[in-house]
Write a protein that holds these residues in place. Structure first.
Motif, mmCIF file in Angstrom:
data_model
loop_
_atom_site.group_PDB
_atom_site.id
_atom_site.type_symbol
_atom_site.label_atom_id
_atom_site.label_comp_id
_atom_site.label_asym_id
_atom_site.label_seq_id
_atom_site.Cartn_x
_atom_site.Cartn_y
_atom_site.Cartn_z
ATOM 1 N N VAL A 1 2.518 0.869 -5.547
ATOM 2 C CA VAL A 1 2.390 1.269 -4.144
ATOM 3 C C VAL A 1 0.928 1.155 -3.705
ATOM 4 O O VAL A 1 0.632 0.702 -2.594
ATOM 5 C CB VAL A 1 2.936 2.700 -3.929
ATOM 6 C CG1 VAL A 1 2.693 3.173 -2.513
ATOM 7 C CG2 VAL A 1 4.418 2.757 -4.271
ATOM 8 N N VAL A 2 0.018 1.556 -4.573
ATOM 9 C CA VAL A 2 -1.413 1.445 -4.274
ATOM 10 C C VAL A 2 -1.791 -0.025 -4.075
ATOM 11 O O VAL A 2 -2.529 -0.369 -3.135
ATOM 12 C CB VAL A 2 -2.260 2.101 -5.386
ATOM 13 C CG1 VAL A 2 -3.734 1.743 -5.242
ATOM 14 C CG2 VAL A 2 -2.071 3.616 -5.365
ATOM 15 N N LEU A 3 -1.276 -0.908 -4.918
ATOM 16 C CA LEU A 3 -1.556 -2.332 -4.783
ATOM 17 C C LEU A 3 -1.061 -2.849 -3.431
ATOM 18 O O LEU A 3 -1.787 -3.546 -2.711
ATOM 19 C CB LEU A 3 -0.903 -3.118 -5.921
ATOM 20 C CG LEU A 3 -1.017 -4.642 -5.822
ATOM 21 C CD1 LEU A 3 -2.465 -5.075 -5.933
ATOM 22 C CD2 LEU A 3 -0.158 -5.296 -6.883
ATOM 23 N N MET A 4 0.170 -2.507 -3.069
ATOM 24 C CA MET A 4 0.720 -2.961 -1.794
ATOM 25 C C MET A 4 -0.040 -2.363 -0.616
ATOM 26 O O MET A 4 -0.242 -3.026 0.410
ATOM 27 C CB MET A 4 2.215 -2.641 -1.705
ATOM 28 C CG MET A 4 3.071 -3.386 -2.720
ATOM 29 S SD MET A 4 2.800 -5.174 -2.772
ATOM 30 C CE MET A 4 3.356 -5.651 -1.166
ATOM 31 N N ALA A 5 -0.482 -1.122 -0.752
ATOM 32 C CA ALA A 5 -1.275 -0.493 0.303
ATOM 33 C C ALA A 5 -2.597 -1.235 0.483
ATOM 34 O O ALA A 5 -3.078 -1.388 1.616
ATOM 35 C CB ALA A 5 -1.533 0.975 -0.024
ATOM 36 N N ARG A 6 -3.174 -1.698 -0.609
ATOM 37 C CA ARG A 6 -4.435 -2.456 -0.510
ATOM 38 C C ARG A 6 -4.213 -3.815 0.155
ATOM 39 O O ARG A 6 -5.050 -4.263 0.946
ATOM 40 C CB ARG A 6 -5.065 -2.609 -1.889
ATOM 41 C CG ARG A 6 -5.598 -1.286 -2.357
ATOM 42 C CD ARG A 6 -6.505 -1.381 -3.525
ATOM 43 N NE ARG A 6 -7.012 -0.018 -3.734
ATOM 44 C CZ ARG A 6 -7.631 0.381 -4.796
ATOM 45 N NH1 ARG A 6 -7.864 -0.453 -5.771
ATOM 46 N NH2 ARG A 6 -8.051 1.619 -4.900
ATOM 47 N N PHE A 7 -3.092 -4.474 -0.153
ATOM 48 C CA PHE A 7 -2.764 -5.713 0.556
ATOM 49 C C PHE A 7 -2.593 -5.432 2.056
ATOM 50 O O PHE A 7 -3.062 -6.193 2.903
ATOM 51 C CB PHE A 7 -1.474 -6.348 0.011
ATOM 52 C CG PHE A 7 -1.670 -7.151 -1.245
ATOM 53 C CD1 PHE A 7 -2.593 -8.185 -1.317
ATOM 54 C CD2 PHE A 7 -0.900 -6.891 -2.365
ATOM 55 C CE1 PHE A 7 -2.768 -8.929 -2.464
ATOM 56 C CE2 PHE A 7 -1.061 -7.633 -3.519
ATOM 57 C CZ PHE A 7 -1.990 -8.653 -3.575
ATOM 58 N N PHE A 8 -1.898 -4.350 2.392
ATOM 59 C CA PHE A 8 -1.706 -3.945 3.780
ATOM 60 C C PHE A 8 -3.059 -3.683 4.438
ATOM 61 O O PHE A 8 -3.313 -4.125 5.561
ATOM 62 C CB PHE A 8 -0.815 -2.694 3.835
ATOM 63 C CG PHE A 8 -0.633 -2.118 5.206
ATOM 64 C CD1 PHE A 8 -0.053 -2.842 6.218
ATOM 65 C CD2 PHE A 8 -1.028 -0.815 5.476
ATOM 66 C CE1 PHE A 8 0.126 -2.300 7.489
ATOM 67 C CE2 PHE A 8 -0.848 -0.255 6.731
ATOM 68 C CZ PHE A 8 -0.276 -1.003 7.737
ATOM 69 N N GLY A 9 -3.933 -2.978 3.730
ATOM 70 C CA GLY A 9 -5.264 -2.695 4.247
ATOM 71 C C GLY A 9 -6.058 -3.968 4.505
ATOM 72 O O GLY A 9 -6.730 -4.093 5.536
ATOM 73 N N ALA A 10 -5.976 -4.920 3.577
ATOM 74 C CA ALA A 10 -6.685 -6.187 3.754
ATOM 75 C C ALA A 10 -6.169 -6.924 4.995
ATOM 76 O O ALA A 10 -6.955 -7.489 5.767
ATOM 77 C CB ALA A 10 -6.523 -7.053 2.510
ATOM 78 N N ALA A 11 -4.854 -6.913 5.192
ATOM 79 C CA ALA A 11 -4.276 -7.562 6.371
ATOM 80 C C ALA A 11 -4.722 -6.864 7.657
ATOM 81 O O ALA A 11 -5.022 -7.519 8.659
ATOM 82 C CB ALA A 11 -2.751 -7.569 6.267
ATOM 83 N N LEU A 12 -4.769 -5.524 7.629
ATOM 84 C CA LEU A 12 -5.232 -4.794 8.808
ATOM 85 C C LEU A 12 -6.702 -5.060 9.108
ATOM 86 O O LEU A 12 -7.089 -5.168 10.280
ATOM 87 C CB LEU A 12 -5.008 -3.294 8.635
ATOM 88 C CG LEU A 12 -3.586 -2.785 8.805
ATOM 89 C CD1 LEU A 12 -3.536 -1.270 8.562
ATOM 90 C CD2 LEU A 12 -3.044 -3.107 10.174
ATOM 91 N N VAL A 13 -7.515 -5.166 8.077
ATOM 92 C CA VAL A 13 -8.931 -5.489 8.287
ATOM 93 C C VAL A 13 -9.048 -6.869 8.928
ATOM 94 O O VAL A 13 -9.806 -7.053 9.895
ATOM 95 C CB VAL A 13 -9.726 -5.405 6.966
ATOM 96 C CG1 VAL A 13 -11.103 -6.038 7.110
ATOM 97 C CG2 VAL A 13 -9.858 -3.955 6.518
ATOM 98 N N GLN A 14 -8.298 -7.840 8.423
ATOM 99 C CA GLN A 14 -8.331 -9.184 8.992
ATOM 100 C C GLN A 14 -7.895 -9.162 10.461
ATOM 101 O O GLN A 14 -8.564 -9.712 11.336
ATOM 102 C CB GLN A 14 -7.440 -10.129 8.204
ATOM 103 C CG GLN A 14 -7.428 -11.533 8.781
ATOM 104 C CD GLN A 14 -6.455 -12.442 8.066
ATOM 105 O OE1 GLN A 14 -5.722 -12.022 7.179
ATOM 106 N NE2 GLN A 14 -6.438 -13.702 8.454
ATOM 107 N N LEU A 15 -6.777 -8.514 10.739
ATOM 108 C CA LEU A 15 -6.278 -8.430 12.108
ATOM 109 C C LEU A 15 -7.268 -7.689 13.008
ATOM 110 O O LEU A 15 -7.518 -8.094 14.145
ATOM 111 C CB LEU A 15 -4.918 -7.723 12.126
ATOM 112 C CG LEU A 15 -4.264 -7.562 13.485
ATOM 113 C CD1 LEU A 15 -3.995 -8.924 14.115
ATOM 114 C CD2 LEU A 15 -2.985 -6.765 13.350
ATOM 115 N N GLY A 16 -7.825 -6.606 12.495
ATOM 116 C CA GLY A 16 -8.797 -5.845 13.268
ATOM 117 C C GLY A 16 -10.024 -6.672 13.618
ATOM 118 O O GLY A 16 -10.509 -6.625 14.755
ATOM 119 N N LEU A 17 -10.519 -7.442 12.657
ATOM 120 C CA LEU A 17 -11.681 -8.292 12.920
ATOM 121 C C LEU A 17 -11.363 -9.379 13.933
ATOM 122 O O LEU A 17 -12.160 -9.654 14.836
ATOM 123 C CB LEU A 17 -12.189 -8.913 11.615
ATOM 124 C CG LEU A 17 -12.933 -7.959 10.688
ATOM 125 C CD1 LEU A 17 -13.192 -8.618 9.337
ATOM 126 C CD2 LEU A 17 -14.239 -7.503 11.326
#
Length: 126
Positions: free
Chosen positions: A40-56
């Protein structure tokens, strides 16, 4: 609301939540009632990376004046917010997250309304 303001808000939300899920998933996940197991932590980090990309992307595109570029970002953000809203509602109704998950429903819902107003409503303004 001006499109540049909506993109700024969407970008900052993506960055804040993205950084949280990317760098501190073991602290963020329990807020939603989710056990931070390794997968779950791994998937949350992938989600976080996608949100950072989208946010930027949404933050950096906010002042671009090319109509085709803006239309593409707005349409993509609208469809992404729709998908996020469906996932967030599913998680709530299936009892996968606690009541804090309603904040996610609200965020995706408000972003969907904002982007939808530019997809289906008035002409885009800077």
């Amino acid at each position: 609301m001006r499109l540049s303001t909506l993109l700024l808000i969407g970008g900052l939300l993506g960055l804040v939540f993205g950084i949280g899920f990317l760098l501190a998933p073991r602290s963020v996940l329990p807020l939603y009632g989710v056990t931070p197991d390794p997968a779950v932590v791994l998937m949350a980090r992938f989600f976080g990376a996608a949100l950072v990309q989208l946010g930027l992307v949404t933050y950096l595109i906010r002042n671009v004046s090319d109509p085709a570029t803006r239309r593409g970002v707005v349409l993509g953000s609208f469809l992404g917010s729709l998908a996020g809203l469906v996932v967030a509602l599913t998680a709530q109704f299936w009892g996968l997250v606690n009541s804090f998950g309603w904040s996610t429903v609200a965020i995706y819902g408000l972003l969907l309304l904002g982007y939808g107003s530019f997809v289906f409503g008035r002409p885009q303004t800077t």
